[in-house]
Design a protein around this motif. Sequence first.
Motif, mmCIF file in Angstrom:
data_model
loop_
_atom_site.group_PDB
_atom_site.id
_atom_site.type_symbol
_atom_site.label_atom_id
_atom_site.label_comp_id
_atom_site.label_asym_id
_atom_site.label_seq_id
_atom_site.Cartn_x
_atom_site.Cartn_y
_atom_site.Cartn_z
ATOM 1 N N UNK A 36 5.943 9.484 34.136
ATOM 2 C CA UNK A 36 7.290 8.924 34.257
ATOM 3 C C UNK A 36 7.955 8.963 32.892
ATOM 4 N N UNK A 37 9.285 8.917 32.820
ATOM 5 C CA UNK A 37 9.966 8.923 31.527
ATOM 6 C C UNK A 37 9.493 7.801 30.596
ATOM 7 N N UNK A 38 9.244 6.619 31.151
ATOM 8 C CA UNK A 38 8.602 5.525 30.418
ATOM 9 C C UNK A 38 7.318 5.222 31.158
ATOM 10 N N UNK A 39 6.189 5.346 30.468
ATOM 11 C CA UNK A 39 4.884 5.164 31.111
ATOM 12 C C UNK A 39 3.939 4.524 30.101
ATOM 13 N N UNK A 40 3.731 3.228 30.259
ATOM 14 C CA UNK A 40 2.890 2.443 29.355
ATOM 15 C C UNK A 40 1.679 1.948 30.132
ATOM 16 N N UNK A 41 0.522 1.990 29.503
ATOM 17 C CA UNK A 41 -0.735 1.545 30.107
ATOM 18 C C UNK A 41 -1.218 0.317 29.345
ATOM 19 N N UNK A 42 -1.683 -0.692 30.079
ATOM 20 C CA UNK A 42 -2.280 -1.878 29.464
ATOM 21 C C UNK A 42 -3.721 -1.998 29.946
ATOM 22 N N UNK A 43 -4.643 -2.164 28.980
ATOM 23 C CA UNK A 43 -6.071 -2.201 29.304
ATOM 24 C C UNK A 43 -6.756 -3.350 28.569
ATOM 25 N N UNK A 44 -7.803 -3.909 29.178
ATOM 26 C CA UNK A 44 -8.642 -4.831 28.413
ATOM 27 C C UNK A 44 -9.540 -4.008 27.495
ATOM 28 N N UNK A 45 -9.863 -4.550 26.342
ATOM 29 C CA UNK A 45 -10.769 -3.844 25.430
ATOM 30 C C UNK A 45 -12.221 -3.958 25.895
ATOM 31 N N UNK A 46 -12.503 -4.922 26.736
ATOM 32 C CA UNK A 46 -13.828 -5.055 27.363
ATOM 33 C C UNK A 46 -13.851 -4.156 28.597
ATOM 34 N N UNK A 47 -14.958 -3.477 28.813
ATOM 35 C CA UNK A 47 -15.056 -2.646 30.012
ATOM 36 C C UNK A 47 -15.161 -3.516 31.258
ATOM 37 N N UNK A 48 -14.187 -3.340 32.128
ATOM 38 C CA UNK A 48 -14.198 -3.918 33.473
ATOM 39 C C UNK A 48 -13.785 -2.769 34.370
#
Length: 109
Positions: A36-48
């Motif tokens: 998408x023109x704006x595409x941001x991902x948010x993730x935990x730094x811990x693996x889940x």
Amino acid sequence: MSEDFYCEEVLSGRTLVQKVIETDNVLAYYHTRPFYPVHIVAIPKKHISSLLTLEPSDNDLLLELIDVVKQVAAKVTAEHGACRVITNLGKYQDSKHLHWHVIYGEPLR
């Protein structure tokens, strides 16, 4: 695609990303191959591995993650007037690491 792109590439530093927000436990960044023109991902730094595998002990981390998603969504909405917040499960989840997409616009592909 690797089983866990986020741990193997992003969090390890092998793939450089343009950060939007970073806390001790969460990272939000511009997608490396945006759909998408704006595409941001948010993730935990811990693996889940997914939303479905969260444990009660992950509740504080989940609240922090959702707060970052909220901040990113507010930023995108302020800049563009709207956004979508999405997480994928099962066969729709390419990388087996919990993540949220904050997107704006029509698909690029």
